[in-house]
Write a protein that holds these residues in place. Structure first.
Motif, PDB file in Angstrom:
ATOM      1  N   GLU A 152       0.600  -1.261  -0.111  1.00 58.33           N
ATOM      2  CA  GLU A 152       0.155  -0.225   0.249  1.00 58.33           C
ATOM      3  C   GLU A 152       0.734   1.217  -0.159  1.00 58.33           C
ATOM      4  OE1 GLU A 152      -2.891  -3.097   1.390  1.00 58.33           O
ATOM      5  OE2 GLU A 152      -0.638  -3.412   1.919  1.00 58.33           O
ATOM      6  N   ARG A 153       1.819   1.305   0.673  1.00 60.73           N
ATOM      7  CA  ARG A 153       2.385   1.506   0.900  1.00 60.73           C
ATOM      8  C   ARG A 153       3.535   2.539  -0.537  1.00 60.73           C
ATOM      9  NH1 ARG A 153       5.840   2.794   6.792  1.00 60.73           N
ATOM     10  NH2 ARG A 153       3.715   2.570   7.977  1.00 60.73           N
ATOM     11  N   LEU A 154       4.200   2.099  -1.101  1.00 63.72           N
ATOM     12  CA  LEU A 154       4.139   2.126  -2.471  1.00 63.72           C
ATOM     13  C   LEU A 154       3.336   2.064  -3.127  1.00 63.72           C
ATOM     14  CD1 LEU A 154       7.035   1.082  -4.492  1.00 63.72           C
ATOM     15  CD2 LEU A 154       5.672  -1.338  -4.539  1.00 63.72           C
ATOM     16  N   GLN A 155       2.347   1.590  -3.318  1.00 70.33           N
ATOM     17  CA  GLN A 155       1.201   2.250  -4.509  1.00 70.33           C
ATOM     18  C   GLN A 155       0.715   3.108  -4.117  1.00 70.33           C
ATOM     19  OE1 GLN A 155      -1.793  -1.021  -3.609  1.00 70.33           O
ATOM     20  NE2 GLN A 155      -1.587  -2.424  -4.759  1.00 70.33           N
ATOM     21  N   ALA A 156       1.067   3.646  -2.860  1.00 70.56           N
ATOM     22  CA  ALA A 156       0.542   5.541  -2.440  1.00 70.56           C
ATOM     23  C   ALA A 156       1.720   6.693  -3.064  1.00 70.56           C
ATOM     24  CB  ALA A 156       0.576   5.795  -0.845  1.00 70.56           C
ATOM     25  N   VAL A 157       3.184   5.572  -2.908  1.00 66.70           N
ATOM     26  CA  VAL A 157       4.261   6.703  -4.021  1.00 66.70           C
ATOM     27  C   VAL A 157       4.199   6.422  -5.481  1.00 66.70           C
ATOM     28  CG1 VAL A 157       6.793   7.041  -4.135  1.00 66.70           C
ATOM     29  CG2 VAL A 157       5.760   6.067  -1.869  1.00 66.70           C
ATOM     30  N   TYR A 158       3.447   5.874  -5.930  1.00 71.16           N
ATOM     31  CA  TYR A 158       3.557   5.545  -7.466  1.00 71.16           C
ATOM     32  C   TYR A 158       2.550   6.289  -7.571  1.00 71.16           C
ATOM     33  CZ  TYR A 158       7.648   3.505  -8.680  1.00 71.16           C
ATOM     34  OH  TYR A 158       9.067   3.409  -9.170  1.00 71.16           O
ATOM     35  N   LEU A 159       1.108   6.889  -7.110  1.00 71.75           N
ATOM     36  CA  LEU A 159       0.205   7.411  -7.450  1.00 71.75           C
ATOM     37  C   LEU A 159      -0.233   9.234  -6.996  1.00 71.75           C
ATOM     38  CD1 LEU A 159      -2.512   4.087  -6.961  1.00 71.75           C
ATOM     39  CD2 LEU A 159      -1.533   5.703  -9.358  1.00 71.75           C
ATOM     40  N   ASP A 160       1.060   8.753  -6.475  1.00 62.21           N
ATOM     41  CA  ASP A 160       1.346  11.032  -5.744  1.00 62.21           C
ATOM     42  C   ASP A 160       0.085  11.254  -4.359  1.00 62.21           C
ATOM     43  OD1 ASP A 160       3.193  11.674  -6.462  1.00 62.21           O
ATOM     44  OD2 ASP A 160       2.378  12.335  -8.392  1.00 62.21           O
ATOM     45  N   LEU A 161       0.045   9.656  -3.741  1.00 63.65           N
ATOM     46  CA  LEU A 161      -0.521   9.937  -2.896  1.00 63.65           C
ATOM     47  C   LEU A 161      -0.280  10.064  -1.932  1.00 63.65           C
ATOM     48  CD1 LEU A 161      -3.569   7.681  -3.878  1.00 63.65           C
ATOM     49  CD2 LEU A 161      -3.502  10.047  -3.636  1.00 63.65           C
ATOM     50  N   ASP A 162      -1.147  10.830  -0.027  1.00 63.64           N
ATOM     51  CA  ASP A 162      -0.167  10.776   1.074  1.00 63.64           C
ATOM     52  C   ASP A 162      -0.871  10.468   2.347  1.00 63.64           C
ATOM     53  OD1 ASP A 162       1.990  12.682   0.471  1.00 63.64           O
ATOM     54  OD2 ASP A 162       0.530  14.497   0.252  1.00 63.64           O
ATOM     55  N   ASP A 163      -2.121   9.664   1.627  1.00 57.31           N
ATOM     56  CA  ASP A 163      -2.733   8.590   2.720  1.00 57.31           C
ATOM     57  C   ASP A 163      -2.799   7.929   2.094  1.00 57.31           C
ATOM     58  OD1 ASP A 163      -4.847   7.801   4.311  1.00 57.31           O
ATOM     59  OD2 ASP A 163      -5.614  10.061   4.226  1.00 57.31           O
ATOM     60  N   VAL A 164      -2.395   6.654   2.622  1.00 57.45           N
ATOM     61  CA  VAL A 164      -2.433   5.154   2.557  1.00 57.45           C
ATOM     62  C   VAL A 164      -4.358   4.900   2.634  1.00 57.45           C
ATOM     63  CG1 VAL A 164      -0.408   4.170   3.223  1.00 57.45           C
ATOM     64  CG2 VAL A 164      -2.244   3.165   5.196  1.00 57.45           C
ATOM     65  N   ARG A 165      -4.972   5.447   2.971  1.00 54.02           N
ATOM     66  CA  ARG A 165      -6.084   5.048   2.847  1.00 54.02           C
ATOM     67  C   ARG A 165      -7.070   4.940   1.494  1.00 54.02           C
ATOM     68  NH1 ARG A 165      -8.630   8.201   8.084  1.00 54.02           N
ATOM     69  NH2 ARG A 165      -6.546   9.788   6.931  1.00 54.02           N
ATOM     70  N   ASP A 166      -6.031   5.932   0.900  1.00 60.10           N
ATOM     71  CA  ASP A 166      -6.681   5.910  -0.227  1.00 60.10           C
ATOM     72  C   ASP A 166      -5.932   5.201  -1.720  1.00 60.10           C
ATOM     73  OD1 ASP A 166      -8.212   8.102  -0.149  1.00 60.10           O
ATOM     74  OD2 ASP A 166      -6.397   9.528   0.491  1.00 60.10           O
ATOM     75  N   VAL A 167      -5.651   4.210  -1.079  1.00 63.17           N
ATOM     76  CA  VAL A 167      -4.942   2.898  -2.203  1.00 63.17           C
ATOM     77  C   VAL A 167      -5.713   1.866  -1.414  1.00 63.17           C
ATOM     78  CG1 VAL A 167      -3.247   3.716  -3.127  1.00 63.17           C
ATOM     79  CG2 VAL A 167      -2.579   2.361  -1.165  1.00 63.17           C
ATOM     80  N   ILE A 168      -5.987   1.632  -0.839  1.00 67.19           N
ATOM     81  CA  ILE A 168      -7.509   0.835   0.192  1.00 67.19           C
ATOM     82  C   ILE A 168      -8.503   0.844  -0.050  1.00 67.19           C
ATOM     83  CG2 ILE A 168      -7.366  -0.757   2.247  1.00 67.19           C
ATOM     84  CD1 ILE A 168      -5.303   0.913   3.714  1.00 67.19           C
ATOM     85  N   ALA A 169      -9.090  -0.651  -0.789  1.00 64.95           N
ATOM     86  CA  ALA A 169     -10.013  -0.352  -0.930  1.00 64.95           C
ATOM     87  C   ALA A 169     -11.738  -0.480  -0.347  1.00 64.95           C
ATOM     88  CB  ALA A 169     -10.947  -1.848  -1.473  1.00 64.95           C
ATOM     89  N   PHE A 170     -11.127  -0.644   0.756  1.00 65.46           N
ATOM     90  CA  PHE A 170     -12.442  -0.587   1.959  1.00 65.46           C
ATOM     91  C   PHE A 170     -11.163  -0.126   3.649  1.00 65.46           C
ATOM     92  CE2 PHE A 170     -14.280  -2.973  -0.972  1.00 65.46           C
ATOM     93  CZ  PHE A 170     -15.731  -1.985  -1.404  1.00 65.46           C
ATOM     94  N   PRO A 171     -10.484   0.920   3.658  1.00 63.13           N
ATOM     95  CA  PRO A 171     -10.280   1.174   4.774  1.00 63.13           C
ATOM     96  C   PRO A 171     -10.994   1.334   5.561  1.00 63.13           C
ATOM     97  CG  PRO A 171     -10.692   3.283   3.345  1.00 63.13           C
ATOM     98  CD  PRO A 171     -11.054   2.343   2.853  1.00 63.13           C
ATOM     99  N   LEU A 172     -10.443   0.540   7.208  1.00 70.10           N
ATOM    100  CA  LEU A 172     -10.956   0.956   8.488  1.00 70.10           C
ATOM    101  C   LEU A 172     -10.931   2.429   9.199  1.00 70.10           C
ATOM    102  CD1 LEU A 172      -9.388  -2.820  10.436  1.00 70.10           C
ATOM    103  CD2 LEU A 172     -11.244  -2.260   9.568  1.00 70.10           C
ATOM    104  N   LYS A 173     -12.095   2.557   9.837  1.00 70.36           N
ATOM    105  CA  LYS A 173     -12.609   3.502   9.870  1.00 70.36           C
ATOM    106  C   LYS A 173     -11.490   3.755  11.094  1.00 70.36           C
ATOM    107  CE  LYS A 173     -17.038   4.291   8.783  1.00 70.36           C
ATOM    108  NZ  LYS A 173     -18.996   4.206   8.994  1.00 70.36           N
ATOM    109  N   LYS A 174     -11.283   5.020  11.679  1.00 73.07           N
ATOM    110  CA  LYS A 174     -10.399   5.652  12.938  1.00 73.07           C
ATOM    111  C   LYS A 174     -11.298   4.830  13.960  1.00 73.07           C
ATOM    112  CE  LYS A 174      -7.108   7.701  14.812  1.00 73.07           C
ATOM    113  NZ  LYS A 174      -5.629   7.767  14.789  1.00 73.07           N
TER     114      LYS A 174
END
Length: 422
Positions: free
Chosen positions: A400-422
């Motif tokens: 997920e961190r590698l995906q976030a890096v390559y998609l220029d995203l600062d939040d790993v929740r935006d590469v996880i289809a269904f991230p858990l809520k805080k």
């Protein structure tokens, strides 16, 4: 021969005697045109069949519209799946709804759809690269009878058949090493691991980890492997603005010393502790056995501020990575590298420790330091090390961190289809 398209209608607009539609599928968005000049008296009945959100199959011939857009002139129009909530497709949900119900996010945003297509492609590129390098994929299962050496808290459950506590894996490392003792070489696993920690921009309790082992390799071999993998992803996915395949290499002590202007090897522990941000300090004992932990915490506080540099750190305190071999010329550090982009770590690699006596001692020392119950550690892993782990190097990576890096995203929740809520 007529062209045929299948997909979902996401937009509809009327221009004179022509109804223009946008159809979306995995290839992108295509413009369609329902023309009265073609359908004549049937135009009105065809027009009533068109609804936003329907999944359709259309056929026709392409032409160029007055605006220069390549457009499919509709000859036949069949509804495959009817949409009963077209208003949902017209309204872009807020970020919490998008993360909680990713389906709405994808329906209302072409950018999100393209992002998750890229995520899937990146995973495929990574796997294919490893296959080409001669690695084979394993599956070691998720439930465990014992915990492992990671200091992260466990997720646990109770087995119905014997009422015993089971652990949900935090790592695949020890199981993969047991397979290597058995004779498998050059293996990897790409699968979910679970750590009962925080939820946020950089962390998810459930994430996809790549664990890889190269038989008869050392950490430099895996650094080269990682460089090759990043170049392949550059070519297949594109190079993001952070250029993760371009980085500077620097030694662990050299980095810290350069940041604090002192020699971190000999600085008094009290001074070392004072340089760690107050809210990140731990109550470690003030003795030399704790120096590696102080250095680890100081390093993490420093590297997180690196927002404009890509850095690969060579070497890391042996107390933190107890399964790694130590440098012969500096036994305080493990033979490993850690890669950081924008201050965030997404990959590490090391020369694995294969000496049974030292491995057992270091696990026991870390277990005692963190106050774990030694009886819950994996005795099978220690027993397999007695037989003899072949010389090897290991690599770990957060997908997920590698995906976030390559998609220029600062939040790993935006590469996880269904991230858990805080």
């Amino acid at each position: 021969m007529e062209d045929i398209l299948k997909g979902r209608i996401i937009r509809k607009r009327k221009h004179g005697d022509v109804i223009f539609l946008d159809l979306r599928n995995k290839n992108g968005v295509e413009q369609l045109a329902l023309r009265k000049s073609y359908f004549g008296d049937d135009y009105e009945s065809f027009k009533d069949k068109i609804h936003i959100g329907d999944i359709v199959e259309v056929s026709g011939d392409y032409f160029t519209s007055n605006t220069g857009t390549n457009t499919l002139g509709i000859h036949t129009y069949d509804v495959l799946t009817q949409c009963h909530s077209p208003s949902k497709i017209k309204t872009r949900p807020n970020i919490d709804t998008r993360r909680n119900n990713r389906g709405f996010d994808l329906l209302t945003s072409q950018e999100s759809l393209e992002r998750f297509n890229k995520i899937g492609k990146l995973t495929s590129v990574l796997r294919m690269y490893l296959y080409e390098q001669g690695f084979i994929e394993m599956d070691t299962g998720i439930l465990r009878n014992t915990t492992d050496t990671s200091k992260a808290r466990d997720f646990t459950t109770i087995a119905n058949w014997n009422k015993q506590e089971l652990y949900i894996r935090k790592s695949t490392e020890q199981k993969l090493k047991q397979l290597m003792v058995g004779g498998l070489e050059d293996i990897f696993e790409l699968g979910k691991v679970f750590r009962n920690e925080d939820v946020g921009k950089e962390f998810s309790p459930e994430f996809t980890a790549l664990e890889l082992y190269k038989t008869f390799g050392v950490y430099e071999d895996l650094l080269d492997l990682m460089k090759g993998m990043l170049k392949r992803i550059d070519n297949e996915i594109g190079i993001p603005r952070t250029k993760p395949s371009e980085f500077e290499e620097i030694g662990f002590y050299d980095y810290i010393n350069g940041e604090i202007g002192m020699d971190s090897r000999v600085i008094k522990l009290e001074e070392l502790n004072d340089k760690i941000p107050f809210n990140k300090r731990k109550n470690y004992p003030m003795d030399e056995e704790s120096r590696g932990y102080f250095l680890h915490d100081l390093f993490e506080s420093l590297i997180q501020e690196e927002r404009d540099r890509n850095i690969t750190i060579i070497g890391y305190p042996k107390e933190i990575t107890v399964l790694s071999k130590r440098f012969e010329n500096d036994p305080s550090l493990s033979e490993e590298f850690r890669m950081f982009v924008r201050g965030g770590s997404y990959c590490y690699g090391c020369t694995e420790l294969i000496d049974y006596e030292e491995q057992k001692k270091r696990i026991e020392e870390q277990t005692k330091f963190w106050g774990k119950n030694e009886k819950k550690l994996d005795d099978n892993f220690i027993e397999m090390l007695k037989i003899g782990l072949p010389p090897c190097a290991g690599l770990g990576l957060s997908l997920e961190r590698l995906q976030a890096v390559y998609l220029d995203l600062d939040d790993v929740r935006d590469v996880i289809a269904f991230p858990l809520k805080k």
